[in-house]
Design a protein around this motif. Structure first.
Motif, PDB file in Angstrom:
ATOM      1  N   VAL A  10     -31.084 -24.734 -10.331  1.00  0.00           N
ATOM      2  CA  VAL A  10     -30.481 -26.061 -10.430  1.00  0.00           C
ATOM      3  C   VAL A  10     -29.443 -26.260  -9.330  1.00  0.00           C
ATOM      4  CG1 VAL A  10     -29.079 -27.596 -11.883  1.00  0.00           C
ATOM      5  CG2 VAL A  10     -30.857 -26.159 -12.914  1.00  0.00           C
ATOM      6  N   THR A  11     -29.486 -27.418  -8.695  1.00  0.00           N
ATOM      7  CA  THR A  11     -28.504 -27.773  -7.667  1.00  0.00           C
ATOM      8  C   THR A  11     -27.704 -28.984  -8.129  1.00  0.00           C
ATOM      9  OG1 THR A  11     -30.092 -29.199  -6.516  1.00  0.00           O
ATOM     10  CG2 THR A  11     -29.991 -26.889  -5.834  1.00  0.00           C
ATOM     11  N   LYS A  12     -26.649 -29.296  -7.426  1.00  0.00           N
ATOM     12  CA  LYS A  12     -25.776 -30.405  -7.788  1.00  0.00           C
ATOM     13  C   LYS A  12     -26.564 -31.713  -7.802  1.00  0.00           C
ATOM     14  CE  LYS A  12     -21.388 -32.637  -6.550  1.00  0.00           C
ATOM     15  NZ  LYS A  12     -20.239 -32.659  -5.603  1.00  0.00           N
ATOM     16  N   GLY A  13     -26.395 -32.492  -8.861  1.00  0.00           N
ATOM     17  CA  GLY A  13     -27.075 -33.775  -8.984  1.00  0.00           C
ATOM     18  C   GLY A  13     -28.406 -33.712  -9.709  1.00  0.00           C
ATOM     19  N   ASP A  14     -28.882 -32.505 -10.008  1.00  0.00           N
ATOM     20  CA  ASP A  14     -30.155 -32.360 -10.712  1.00  0.00           C
ATOM     21  C   ASP A  14     -30.044 -32.821 -12.162  1.00  0.00           C
ATOM     22  OD1 ASP A  14     -31.936 -31.462  -8.816  1.00  0.00           O
ATOM     23  OD2 ASP A  14     -31.534 -29.338  -9.172  1.00  0.00           O
ATOM     24  N   THR A  15     -31.154 -33.299 -12.695  1.00  0.00           N
ATOM     25  CA  THR A  15     -31.302 -33.561 -14.130  1.00  0.00           C
ATOM     26  C   THR A  15     -32.649 -32.985 -14.537  1.00  0.00           C
ATOM     27  OG1 THR A  15     -32.429 -35.696 -13.844  1.00  0.00           O
ATOM     28  CG2 THR A  15     -30.005 -35.725 -13.945  1.00  0.00           C
ATOM     29  N   LEU A  16     -32.823 -32.720 -15.826  1.00  0.00           N
ATOM     30  CA  LEU A  16     -34.107 -32.220 -16.309  1.00  0.00           C
ATOM     31  C   LEU A  16     -35.209 -33.237 -16.019  1.00  0.00           C
ATOM     32  CD1 LEU A  16     -33.201 -30.580 -19.738  1.00  0.00           C
ATOM     33  CD2 LEU A  16     -33.497 -29.466 -17.531  1.00  0.00           C
ATOM     34  N   TYR A  17     -34.871 -34.513 -16.133  1.00  0.00           N
ATOM     35  CA  TYR A  17     -35.851 -35.574 -15.867  1.00  0.00           C
ATOM     36  C   TYR A  17     -36.355 -35.504 -14.423  1.00  0.00           C
ATOM     37  CZ  TYR A  17     -37.558 -40.310 -14.970  1.00  0.00           C
ATOM     38  OH  TYR A  17     -38.310 -41.384 -14.585  1.00  0.00           O
ATOM     39  N   ARG A  18     -35.434 -35.403 -13.471  1.00  0.00           N
ATOM     40  CA  ARG A  18     -35.833 -35.372 -12.062  1.00  0.00           C
ATOM     41  C   ARG A  18     -36.630 -34.115 -11.734  1.00  0.00           C
ATOM     42  NH1 ARG A  18     -30.141 -37.337  -9.227  1.00  0.00           N
ATOM     43  NH2 ARG A  18     -30.160 -39.468 -10.033  1.00  0.00           N
ATOM     44  N   ILE A  19     -36.207 -32.981 -12.294  1.00  0.00           N
ATOM     45  CA  ILE A  19     -36.912 -31.723 -12.038  1.00  0.00           C
ATOM     46  C   ILE A  19     -38.328 -31.796 -12.600  1.00  0.00           C
ATOM     47  CG2 ILE A  19     -36.939 -29.239 -12.515  1.00  0.00           C
ATOM     48  CD1 ILE A  19     -33.848 -29.397 -12.671  1.00  0.00           C
TER      49      ILE A  19
END
Length: 262
Positions: A67-76
């Motif tokens: 996980v990187t800064k700004g990530d969300t489970l939705y985007r991933i």
């Protein structure tokens, strides 16, 4: 969305939601039958005598994602075409993420499983039932809202476009006004298209009823204007859209008349 008479500008705390379902099956491999009358290779028989074997499903891709800064489970989930969407991603990684899927931190190692595939092309749908032509809509009632006849099995893409179109079909059945453009415009202002957006800072949040979902509906408003036949979940995109449009119709005449905080 605030309660009646209260206005606010939502500030979204991006969280996750998204889901992409993979298509399956459909491709076939035709193998010729060999005769035993000659020592040399036999001629293939006619197509009617050929055996048809289904193409084996390809195993799902799997990787470890940091996980990187700004990530969300939705985007991933969307980026890696996760089978089952953000909910499955959360389920697979709950021991790492914790009890709140909205909170993920840079450096977390997530197990990501991509979607299976058995054909070159995959269609994302909210329903596994085969698509059938939609029935012709009924004539407009006295109120001027078209009542759509529900197709026996209609599929929708599991993305913003599909959520809006499914909501519009339900709204047509229930007599709730609204257009694609009106819904889309308000969604982009309220949540930027994130179905799990939440406002955790304004006066509603301070009272314990933060605005949630695509159209930022607070729980009391969602409960009061929930549309029967949709999930009782303000984070469900279709349920959120229909409830918000039902509220907007009652308060403003239509979601199309909403051009700012409401």
């Amino acid at each position: 969305m605030p309660g009646r008479g209260k206005h606010r500008r939502a500030r979204m705390n991006p969280i996750t939601r998204g889901v992409v379902a993979a298509g399956t099956g459909g491709a076939a491999l035709t193998l010729p039958l060999l005769g035993a009358a000659h020592a040399s290779a036999a001629e293939p028989q006619s197509a009617s005598a050929a055996q048809v074997l289904p193409q084996a499903a390809q195993p799902a891709k799997s990787l470890t994602y940091t996980v990187t800064k700004g990530d969300t489970l939705y985007r991933i989930a969307v980026k890696h075409d996760v089978s089952g969407g953000w909910k499955q991603l959360y389920k697979d990684n709950r021991s790492v993420v914790g009890d709140d899927p909205k909170l993920i931190h840079p450096g977390l190692k997530l197990k990501v499983k991509g979607a299976e595939a058995t054909a070159p092309e995959k269609e994302a749908t909210r329903s596994s039932a085969p698509a059938e032509p939609a029935a012709e809509p009924a004539a407009k009632p006295a109120g001027g809202v078209a009542q759509a006849t529900q197709a026996s099995a209609k599929t929708y893409a599991d993305n913003l476009d599909g959520w809006i179109r499914e909501a519009l079909d339900i709204m047509a059945q229930k007599g709730i006004p609204g257009t694609y453009d009106g819904i889309h415009r308000n969604i982009m202002r309220e949540s930027s298209g994130n179905p799990l957006a939440i406002n955790d800072w304004d006066s509603n949040a301070a009272k314990g009823t933060p605005s949630k979902g695509l159209l930022q509906v607070i729980d009391p408003t969602f409960a009061a204007y929930h549309v029967e036949g949709t999930p009782f979940d303000p984070y469900d995109p279709v349920a959120n859209i229909t409830a918000a449009c039902n509220y907007a119709a009652d308060r403003y005449g239509s979601i199309d008349n909403v051009n700012g905080p409401y």
